[in-house]
Design an enzyme around this catalytic site. Sequence first.
Site, short mmCIF file in Angstrom:
data_model
loop_
_atom_site.label_atom_id
_atom_site.label_comp_id
_atom_site.label_asym_id
_atom_site.label_seq_id
_atom_site.Cartn_x
_atom_site.Cartn_y
_atom_site.Cartn_z
N LYS A 79 0.82 -1.21 0.00
CA LYS A 79 0.00 0.00 0.00
C LYS A 79 0.86 1.27 0.00
CE LYS A 79 -0.86 0.63 4.97
NZ LYS A 79 -1.91 0.84 5.98
N ASP A 80 2.18 1.16 0.26
CA ASP A 80 3.06 2.31 0.20
C ASP A 80 3.46 2.68 -1.23
OD1 ASP A 80 3.03 2.48 2.93
OD2 ASP A 80 5.02 1.63 3.24
N ARG A 127 -7.77 7.92 5.82
CA ARG A 127 -8.84 6.98 5.50
C ARG A 127 -9.53 6.49 6.77
NH1 ARG A 127 -8.76 1.81 6.37
NH2 ARG A 127 -6.53 1.88 6.77
N ARG A 128 -8.73 6.16 7.78
CA ARG A 128 -9.32 5.70 9.05
C ARG A 128 -10.01 6.86 9.78
NH1 ARG A 128 -3.82 3.08 10.12
NH2 ARG A 128 -3.97 1.03 9.14
N ARG A 145 1.95 9.66 14.50
CA ARG A 145 3.04 9.05 13.74
C ARG A 145 3.79 8.10 14.64
NH1 ARG A 145 6.12 10.83 9.38
NH2 ARG A 145 7.12 8.84 9.76
N ARG A 151 3.17 3.68 18.84
CA ARG A 151 1.72 3.89 18.84
C ARG A 151 1.05 3.10 19.96
NH1 ARG A 151 -0.10 4.72 12.54
NH2 ARG A 151 1.85 5.60 11.82
N CYS A 240 -2.92 12.26 -2.31
CA CYS A 240 -2.40 11.56 -1.14
C CYS A 240 -3.25 11.81 0.11
CB CYS A 240 -0.96 11.96 -0.86
SG CYS A 240 -0.74 13.71 -0.50
#
Length: 322
Positions: A79-80, A127-128, A145, A151, A240
Amino acid sequence: MTAPLRLGTRGSALAMAQSGQIAEALTAATGREVELVEVVTAGDRSSAPVHRLGVGVFVSALRDALTAGTIDFAVHSYKDLPTAAAPGLHIAAVPPRQDPRDALVAKGGRTLAELPPGAVVGTGALRRIAQLHALGLQLEVTPIRGNVDTRLGRVLGPDADLDAVVLARAGLARLGRTDVITETLDPMLMLPAPAQGALAVECRIDDPDLAELLAMLDHAPSRAAVIAERALLATLEAGCSAPVAAYGELAEGDAGEEIYLRGAVVSPDGTRDLRLSRTGTPADAAEIGKALAAELLELGADSILGQEGHTGPGTQQFGSTE
Protein backbone atom coordinates in the site's frame (compact mmCIF):
# COMPACT_ATOMS: atom_id res chain seq x y z
CA MET A 1 29.93 -20.39 -3.99
CA THR A 2 26.91 -18.27 -4.93
CA ALA A 3 26.84 -14.93 -3.13
CA PRO A 4 23.81 -14.23 -0.92
CA LEU A 5 21.02 -12.22 -2.50
CA ARG A 6 20.81 -8.69 -1.08
CA LEU A 7 17.33 -7.78 0.10
CA GLY A 8 16.75 -4.07 0.68
CA THR A 9 14.45 -3.12 3.54
CA ARG A 10 13.51 -0.21 5.76
CA GLY A 11 14.99 -0.47 9.25
CA SER A 12 11.81 -0.37 11.33
CA ALA A 13 10.94 -3.43 13.40
CA LEU A 14 7.97 -4.16 11.16
CA ALA A 15 9.89 -3.76 7.89
CA MET A 16 12.71 -5.96 9.18
CA ALA A 17 10.22 -8.59 10.38
CA GLN A 18 8.36 -8.83 7.09
CA SER A 19 11.57 -8.74 5.04
CA GLY A 20 13.03 -11.47 7.26
CA GLN A 21 9.96 -13.60 6.65
CA ILE A 22 10.36 -13.17 2.88
CA ALA A 23 14.08 -13.99 3.10
CA GLU A 24 13.32 -17.21 4.99
CA ALA A 25 10.58 -18.18 2.54
CA LEU A 26 12.84 -17.58 -0.46
CA THR A 27 15.68 -19.61 1.04
CA ALA A 28 13.27 -22.44 1.86
CA ALA A 29 11.84 -22.41 -1.68
CA THR A 30 15.09 -21.99 -3.66
CA GLY A 31 18.02 -22.78 -1.38
CA ARG A 32 19.51 -19.31 -2.01
CA GLU A 33 20.85 -17.43 0.99
CA VAL A 34 19.54 -13.90 1.54
CA GLU A 35 21.05 -11.04 3.53
CA LEU A 36 19.10 -7.98 4.67
CA VAL A 37 20.41 -4.54 3.68
CA GLU A 38 18.93 -1.63 5.61
CA VAL A 39 17.99 1.42 3.54
CA VAL A 40 16.90 4.65 5.25
CA THR A 41 14.02 6.41 3.50
CA ALA A 42 12.85 10.01 3.66
CA GLY A 43 9.77 8.88 5.56
CA ASP A 44 11.96 7.37 8.27
CA ARG A 45 13.81 10.66 8.76
CA SER A 46 10.70 12.86 9.03
CA SER A 47 8.25 13.37 11.87
CA ALA A 48 5.65 15.10 9.65
CA PRO A 49 2.18 13.56 9.22
CA VAL A 50 2.36 10.68 6.73
CA HIS A 51 -0.15 12.16 4.29
CA ARG A 52 1.95 15.36 4.01
CA LEU A 53 5.26 13.66 3.25
CA GLY A 54 4.73 13.21 -0.48
CA VAL A 55 4.50 10.35 -2.91
CA GLY A 56 6.44 7.14 -2.41
CA VAL A 57 8.25 8.53 0.62
CA PHE A 58 8.78 5.05 2.10
CA VAL A 59 9.84 3.39 -1.16
CA SER A 60 11.85 5.83 -3.30
CA ALA A 61 15.17 5.20 -1.53
CA LEU A 62 14.68 1.44 -1.84
CA ARG A 63 13.94 1.81 -5.53
CA ASP A 64 16.99 4.04 -5.99
CA ALA A 65 19.16 1.36 -4.37
CA LEU A 66 17.59 -1.29 -6.56
CA THR A 67 18.17 0.74 -9.73
CA ALA A 68 21.76 1.46 -8.67
CA GLY A 69 22.42 -2.25 -8.10
CA THR A 70 23.39 -1.92 -4.43
CA ILE A 71 20.57 -4.36 -3.58
CA ASP A 72 19.15 -7.21 -5.66
CA PHE A 73 15.52 -6.96 -4.63
CA ALA A 74 13.28 -5.09 -2.19
CA VAL A 75 10.23 -5.82 -0.08
CA HIS A 76 7.61 -3.09 0.28
CA SER A 77 4.33 -2.80 2.11
CA TYR A 78 2.29 -2.82 -1.09
CA LYS A 79 0.00 0.00 0.00
CA ASP A 80 3.06 2.31 0.20
CA LEU A 81 3.70 2.01 -3.56
CA PRO A 82 2.51 4.77 -5.90
CA THR A 83 0.16 3.34 -8.51
CA ALA A 84 2.37 4.45 -11.41
CA ALA A 85 4.83 1.76 -12.50
CA ALA A 86 8.52 2.35 -11.73
CA PRO A 87 10.64 2.33 -14.91
CA GLY A 88 12.97 -0.65 -15.10
CA LEU A 89 11.44 -2.40 -12.08
CA HIS A 90 9.07 -5.35 -11.78
CA ILE A 91 6.79 -6.68 -9.02
CA ALA A 92 7.98 -10.28 -9.19
CA ALA A 93 5.83 -11.64 -6.36
CA VAL A 94 2.89 -10.85 -4.12
CA PRO A 95 3.21 -13.41 -1.29
CA PRO A 96 0.14 -14.67 0.58
CA ARG A 97 -1.58 -11.64 2.04
CA GLN A 98 -2.02 -11.15 5.77
CA ASP A 99 -5.48 -10.26 7.09
CA PRO A 100 -6.02 -6.78 5.57
CA ARG A 101 -8.47 -5.52 8.18
CA ASP A 102 -7.80 -2.73 10.66
CA ALA A 103 -7.44 -3.42 14.37
CA LEU A 104 -8.41 -1.47 17.47
CA VAL A 105 -6.18 -1.45 20.54
CA ALA A 106 -8.06 0.19 23.42
CA LYS A 107 -7.65 0.68 27.14
CA GLY A 108 -9.59 -1.74 29.28
CA GLY A 109 -10.08 -4.20 26.43
CA ARG A 110 -12.86 -2.08 24.96
CA THR A 111 -14.36 -2.50 21.51
CA LEU A 112 -15.12 0.48 19.26
CA ALA A 113 -18.77 0.51 20.35
CA GLU A 114 -17.73 0.48 24.00
CA LEU A 115 -15.59 3.63 23.77
CA PRO A 116 -17.37 6.52 25.52
CA PRO A 117 -18.23 9.77 23.71
CA GLY A 118 -15.17 12.01 23.67
CA ALA A 119 -12.70 9.10 23.80
CA VAL A 120 -9.45 10.03 22.04
CA VAL A 121 -8.49 7.66 19.23
CA GLY A 122 -5.18 7.96 17.37
CA THR A 123 -4.35 6.80 13.86
CA GLY A 124 -1.97 7.80 11.09
CA ALA A 125 -4.32 7.41 8.11
CA LEU A 126 -6.87 9.94 6.85
CA ARG A 127 -8.84 6.98 5.50
CA ARG A 128 -9.32 5.70 9.05
CA ILE A 129 -9.96 9.18 10.45
CA ALA A 130 -12.69 9.78 7.87
CA GLN A 131 -14.37 6.44 8.49
CA LEU A 132 -14.24 6.88 12.27
CA HIS A 133 -15.98 10.25 11.87
CA ALA A 134 -18.55 8.64 9.54
CA LEU A 135 -19.58 6.21 12.29
CA GLY A 136 -21.01 9.08 14.33
CA LEU A 137 -19.67 7.77 17.65
CA GLN A 138 -18.62 11.23 18.91
CA LEU A 139 -15.01 10.16 19.22
CA GLU A 140 -12.13 12.60 19.20
CA VAL A 141 -9.83 11.38 16.44
CA THR A 142 -6.25 12.59 16.28
CA PRO A 143 -3.47 11.92 13.72
CA ILE A 144 -0.36 10.18 15.08
CA ARG A 145 3.04 9.05 13.74
CA GLY A 146 5.58 6.49 14.85
CA ASN A 147 6.31 2.80 14.62
CA VAL A 148 4.02 0.13 16.05
CA ASP A 149 5.60 0.12 19.52
CA THR A 150 5.41 3.91 19.73
CA ARG A 151 1.72 3.89 18.84
CA LEU A 152 0.90 1.06 21.23
CA GLY A 153 2.74 2.89 23.99
CA ARG A 154 0.34 5.80 23.68
CA VAL A 155 -2.45 3.47 24.83
CA LEU A 156 -0.74 0.77 26.88
CA GLY A 157 2.45 2.43 28.13
CA PRO A 158 3.13 4.24 31.41
CA ASP A 159 2.73 7.63 29.71
CA ALA A 160 -0.39 6.68 27.73
CA ASP A 161 -2.30 9.71 26.47
CA LEU A 162 -4.85 8.05 24.17
CA ASP A 163 -7.88 5.87 24.80
CA ALA A 164 -7.29 3.78 21.69
CA VAL A 165 -5.34 3.49 18.45
CA VAL A 166 -6.27 1.95 15.11
CA LEU A 167 -3.54 0.14 13.16
CA ALA A 168 -3.28 -2.40 10.37
CA ARG A 169 -3.86 -5.87 11.80
CA ALA A 170 -1.23 -7.25 9.41
CA GLY A 171 1.55 -5.24 11.01
CA LEU A 172 0.64 -6.47 14.48
CA ALA A 173 0.48 -10.06 13.19
CA ARG A 174 3.92 -9.86 11.56
CA LEU A 175 5.37 -8.59 14.84
CA GLY A 176 3.60 -11.25 16.90
CA ARG A 177 1.52 -8.64 18.74
CA THR A 178 -2.05 -9.72 17.98
CA ASP A 179 -2.53 -10.28 21.72
CA VAL A 180 -3.01 -6.51 22.20
CA ILE A 181 -5.90 -6.28 19.73
CA THR A 182 -9.21 -5.57 21.46
CA GLU A 183 -11.25 -5.69 18.23
CA THR A 184 -10.54 -6.59 14.61
CA LEU A 185 -12.72 -4.11 12.76
CA ASP A 186 -15.37 -5.40 10.39
CA PRO A 187 -14.85 -3.99 6.86
CA MET A 188 -18.48 -2.83 7.00
CA LEU A 189 -17.30 -0.35 9.65
CA MET A 190 -13.73 0.28 8.49
CA LEU A 191 -12.84 -0.63 4.91
CA PRO A 192 -9.07 -1.18 4.55
CA ALA A 193 -6.65 0.76 2.38
CA PRO A 194 -6.03 -0.63 -1.10
CA ALA A 195 -3.41 -3.44 -0.83
CA GLN A 196 -3.33 -3.31 2.99
CA GLY A 197 -1.75 -6.46 4.41
CA ALA A 198 -0.02 -7.31 1.12
CA LEU A 199 3.70 -7.22 0.37
CA ALA A 200 5.33 -6.42 -2.97
CA VAL A 201 8.61 -8.15 -3.82
CA GLU A 202 10.35 -6.04 -6.45
CA CYS A 203 13.41 -6.56 -8.63
CA ARG A 204 14.92 -5.15 -11.80
CA ILE A 205 13.38 -6.05 -15.14
CA ASP A 206 16.86 -6.79 -16.50
CA ASP A 207 17.35 -9.61 -13.95
CA PRO A 208 14.99 -12.30 -15.31
CA ASP A 209 16.71 -15.14 -13.45
CA LEU A 210 16.03 -13.48 -10.10
CA ALA A 211 12.49 -12.59 -11.18
CA GLU A 212 11.90 -16.28 -11.89
CA LEU A 213 13.20 -17.25 -8.43
CA LEU A 214 11.08 -14.62 -6.69
CA ALA A 215 7.98 -15.71 -8.62
CA MET A 216 8.02 -18.88 -6.56
CA LEU A 217 6.70 -16.75 -3.68
CA ASP A 218 3.78 -15.37 -5.68
CA HIS A 219 0.24 -16.09 -4.47
CA ALA A 220 -2.22 -15.65 -7.35
CA PRO A 221 -5.35 -14.91 -5.24
CA SER A 222 -3.52 -12.20 -3.27
CA ARG A 223 -2.16 -10.66 -6.47
CA ALA A 224 -5.61 -10.61 -8.10
CA ALA A 225 -7.23 -8.91 -5.10
CA VAL A 226 -4.49 -6.28 -4.93
CA ILE A 227 -4.66 -5.63 -8.69
CA ALA A 228 -8.40 -4.93 -8.40
CA GLU A 229 -7.99 -2.63 -5.40
CA ARG A 230 -5.14 -0.64 -6.91
CA ALA A 231 -6.89 -0.35 -10.28
CA LEU A 232 -9.76 1.35 -8.45
CA LEU A 233 -7.29 3.67 -6.73
CA ALA A 234 -5.46 4.54 -9.94
CA THR A 235 -8.68 5.20 -11.85
CA LEU A 236 -9.91 7.55 -9.13
CA GLU A 237 -6.54 9.35 -9.44
CA ALA A 238 -6.86 10.15 -5.75
CA GLY A 239 -4.49 12.59 -4.12
CA CYS A 240 -2.40 11.56 -1.14
CA SER A 241 -4.85 13.17 1.30
CA ALA A 242 -8.04 11.65 -0.13
CA PRO A 243 -9.59 8.94 2.07
CA VAL A 244 -10.07 6.05 -0.39
CA ALA A 245 -10.64 2.45 0.72
CA ALA A 246 -10.92 -0.85 -1.17
CA TYR A 247 -11.10 -4.52 -0.29
CA GLY A 248 -11.15 -7.42 -2.73
CA GLU A 249 -12.01 -10.95 -1.62
CA LEU A 250 -11.86 -14.13 -3.69
CA ALA A 251 -14.60 -16.71 -3.24
CA GLU A 252 -16.33 -19.47 -5.17
CA GLY A 253 -19.22 -18.14 -7.24
CA ASP A 254 -21.85 -19.85 -9.38
CA ALA A 255 -19.48 -19.96 -12.36
CA GLY A 256 -16.23 -20.56 -10.48
CA GLU A 257 -13.86 -18.33 -8.56
CA GLU A 258 -14.74 -14.63 -8.49
CA ILE A 259 -13.57 -11.39 -6.91
CA TYR A 260 -15.93 -9.43 -4.69
CA LEU A 261 -14.56 -5.87 -4.60
CA ARG A 262 -15.81 -3.16 -2.26
CA GLY A 263 -14.72 0.45 -2.62
CA ALA A 264 -15.35 3.65 -0.68
CA VAL A 265 -14.59 7.34 -0.90
CA VAL A 266 -15.21 9.25 2.34
CA SER A 267 -14.92 12.96 3.04
CA PRO A 268 -12.34 13.81 5.73
CA ASP A 269 -15.05 14.86 8.19
CA GLY A 270 -17.10 11.72 7.47
CA THR A 271 -20.20 13.59 6.30
CA ARG A 272 -20.06 12.15 2.76
CA ASP A 273 -19.56 8.42 2.41
CA LEU A 274 -19.86 6.66 -0.95
CA ARG A 275 -19.63 2.84 -0.91
CA LEU A 276 -20.19 0.42 -3.79
CA SER A 277 -19.27 -3.15 -4.71
CA ARG A 278 -18.72 -5.18 -7.87
CA THR A 279 -17.88 -8.78 -8.76
CA GLY A 280 -16.02 -10.46 -11.60
CA THR A 281 -13.43 -13.10 -12.43
CA PRO A 282 -9.81 -12.92 -11.18
CA ALA A 283 -8.66 -12.64 -14.80
CA ASP A 284 -10.59 -9.36 -15.02
CA ALA A 285 -9.27 -7.96 -11.73
CA ALA A 286 -8.02 -4.67 -13.17
CA GLU A 287 -11.22 -4.09 -15.14
CA ILE A 288 -13.33 -4.70 -12.01
CA GLY A 289 -11.41 -2.02 -10.16
CA LYS A 290 -11.67 0.45 -13.03
CA ALA A 291 -15.41 -0.15 -13.43
CA LEU A 292 -16.10 0.29 -9.71
CA ALA A 293 -14.10 3.52 -9.69
CA ALA A 294 -16.12 4.79 -12.65
CA GLU A 295 -19.34 4.09 -10.75
CA LEU A 296 -18.04 5.96 -7.71
CA LEU A 297 -17.10 8.91 -9.92
CA GLU A 298 -20.59 8.94 -11.43
CA LEU A 299 -21.99 9.29 -7.91
CA GLY A 300 -19.77 12.30 -7.17
CA ALA A 301 -16.58 10.81 -5.76
CA ASP A 302 -14.57 13.43 -7.64
CA SER A 303 -16.17 16.22 -5.59
CA ILE A 304 -15.14 14.44 -2.37
CA LEU A 305 -11.60 13.88 -3.66
CA GLY A 306 -11.42 17.54 -4.63
CA GLN A 307 -12.02 18.66 -1.05
CA GLU A 308 -8.47 17.81 -0.07
CA GLY A 309 -6.71 18.43 -3.36
CA HIS A 310 -6.27 16.28 -6.44
CA THR A 311 -2.72 15.44 -7.40
CA GLY A 312 -3.17 13.33 -10.50
CA PRO A 313 -2.57 9.73 -11.50
CA GLY A 314 0.09 7.57 -9.98
CA THR A 315 0.48 9.77 -6.92
CA GLN A 316 -1.28 7.85 -4.19
CA GLN A 317 0.42 7.52 -0.84
CA PHE A 318 -1.51 6.18 2.10
CA GLY A 319 1.23 5.76 4.68
CA SER A 320 3.16 2.81 5.90
CA THR A 321 1.61 -0.35 7.27
CA GLU A 322 2.71 0.83 10.69
